[in-house]
Write an enzyme that holds these catalytic residues in place. Structure first.
Site, PDB file in Angstrom:
ATOM      1  N   CYS A   1      62.935  64.608  86.741  1.00 37.76           N
ATOM      2  CA  CYS A   1      64.029  65.543  86.977  1.00 37.76           C
ATOM      3  C   CYS A   1      63.546  66.869  87.549  1.00 37.76           C
ATOM      4  O   CYS A   1      64.355  67.658  88.045  1.00 37.76           O
ATOM      5  CB  CYS A   1      64.794  65.787  85.684  1.00 37.76           C
ATOM      6  SG  CYS A   1      65.483  64.286  84.949  1.00 37.76           S
TER       7      CYS A   1
ATOM      8  N   HIS B   1      68.612  72.626  85.558  1.00 42.68           N
ATOM      9  CA  HIS B   1      68.762  71.177  85.569  1.00 42.68           C
ATOM     10  C   HIS B   1      69.881  70.805  84.609  1.00 42.68           C
ATOM     11  O   HIS B   1      69.982  71.343  83.503  1.00 42.68           O
ATOM     12  CB  HIS B   1      67.449  70.521  85.136  1.00 42.68           C
ATOM     13  CG  HIS B   1      67.559  69.054  84.902  1.00 42.68           C
ATOM     14  ND1 HIS B   1      68.175  68.199  85.806  1.00 42.68           N
ATOM     15  CD2 HIS B   1      67.150  68.271  83.867  1.00 42.68           C
ATOM     16  CE1 HIS B   1      68.127  66.966  85.335  1.00 42.68           C
ATOM     17  NE2 HIS B   1      67.515  66.986  84.166  1.00 42.68           N
TER      18      HIS B   1
ATOM     19  N   ASN C   1      73.575  63.772  84.098  1.00 39.32           N
ATOM     20  CA  ASN C   1      72.205  64.075  84.521  1.00 39.32           C
ATOM     21  C   ASN C   1      71.879  63.251  85.764  1.00 39.32           C
ATOM     22  O   ASN C   1      71.736  62.038  85.692  1.00 39.32           O
ATOM     23  CB  ASN C   1      71.243  63.737  83.378  1.00 39.32           C
ATOM     24  CG  ASN C   1      69.799  64.064  83.699  1.00 39.32           C
ATOM     25  OD1 ASN C   1      69.434  64.322  84.849  1.00 39.32           O
ATOM     26  ND2 ASN C   1      68.959  64.038  82.681  1.00 39.32           N
TER      27      ASN C   1
END
Length: 334
Positions: free
Chosen positions: A113, A253, A283
């Site tokens: 990520c 994020h 996500n």
């Protein structure tokens, strides 16, 4: 040395929406359980025939249009992803061909990520040293392809999407002001796709045991993320010669609302200075930050000379934060 600035952004999201109520029919979970623990209400899923490059190319095209740059002027393309079309060739090469950017070097980058921030840093170094002048950085994921839809602890978290940014050389003191990247391989087993590589090549056993899907120790990753998001942001600010009071906007994020709130508190920011789209997309791994960045820019939330912090954590374990001086005026109509 020069620096590198973002001069255009773009994004692409699949049309299919999977809500928490849809998931209630698939696994033992509930909308209330997902919302209170993660902040997610729905996510986007790619069609079965859609691969990473199919989302990356439209996002890149929109970023190039926003920058007013033809693909033929690109010197470098970096695609941050953990869900490439194939292990090789690199998805970046497929994107290069479809964009017609024949003069650009191209490669993929895998940092979970944190991938977009890592790729931003790598591209920025090429531009700062004068090796290249114009670069395209893409974060793209089709995580729905590697989810175990019977695992209620992971299937509720992830979504698909792509975001892109065009970078160009600018004088020192503009654009990217500070960068902090880090990794701790001792936590590699906490978030992993066990099979499909040289350690566990694909076999009937690996398929039967769901080893080609995401495995995550959620509690451990959560504790790590809460700590590292704030720390990484502060270190990037220090390298930029700035303090947390100088931050105008935070693009975190989008993994969990509680993690975002912890980072927001650590930086002392009011909610209006933090962009959150987690509730709509879940996500999206390396695509989370560039999609949020594109949406924030097009909504007129980012003003010229704003000090913008982007921060992420991911598999590896990795983390990264970048501080940029925003060089664009809001788009017309924003």
């Amino acid at each position: 040395m020069s620096s590198a600035a973002i001069i255009g952004t773009g994004s692409c999201l699949p049309e299919r929406v999977l809500t928490n109520h849809d998931l209630e029919k698939m696994v033992d979970t509930s909308d209330e359980w997902i919302r209170t623990r993660t902040g997610i209400r729905e996510r986007r899923l790619a069609d079965p025939g859609t691969a990473a490059s199919d989302l990356a190319v439209p996002a890149a095209t929109r970023a190039l249009a926003a920058a007013g740059i033809p693909a033929t002027e690109l010197d470098l393309i970096i695609v941050a992803t953990v869900t490439p079309d194939t292990l090789f060739p690199a998805t970046a090469c497929l994107v290069q061909e479809r964009l017609g950017a024949r003069g650009a070097a191209a490669f993929d980058l895998s940092a979970g990520c944190s991938g977009f921030v890592y790729a931003l840093g790598v591209a920025g170094q090429f531009l700062a040293t004068g090796v290249y002048r114009t670069a395209l950085v893409i974060g793209v994921e089709v995580l729905s392809k590697i989810i175990n839809w019977q695992d209620r602890n992971t299937c509720v978290l992830f979504g698909d999407g792509a975001g892109a940014a065009v970078l160009q050389s600018v004088p020192a003191g503009r654009g990217i002001l500070g960068l902090h990247l880090g990794a701790d391989g001792s936590g590699g087993s906490l978030l992993t796709l066990p099979a499909g590589g040289s350690r566990l090549p694909a076999s009937s056993t690996t398929v039967q045991e769901q080893l080609h899907t995401i495995h995550m120790s959620g509690a451990e990753v959560f504790k790590f993320a809460v700590r590292v998001m704030g720390e990484a942001s502060l270190k990037a600010l220090e390298k930029a010669g700035l303090k947390k009071e100088d931050v105008d906007f935070l693009i975190p994020h989008q993994a969990n609302i509680r993690i975002i709130e912890a980072a927001t508190k650590r930086l002392g920011l009011p909610p209006k200075k933090v962009y959150v789209n987690l509730d709509r997309y879940g996500n999206m791994s390396s695509a989370s930050i560039p999609v949020a960045l594109d949406e924030a820019y097009r909504a007129g939330l980012l003003l010229r000379d704003h000090k913008v912090v982007m921060v992420a954590f991911g598999a590896g374990l990795t983390w990264g934060a970048a501080v940029v001086n925003w060089e664009l005026d809001p788009p017309k109509g924003a």
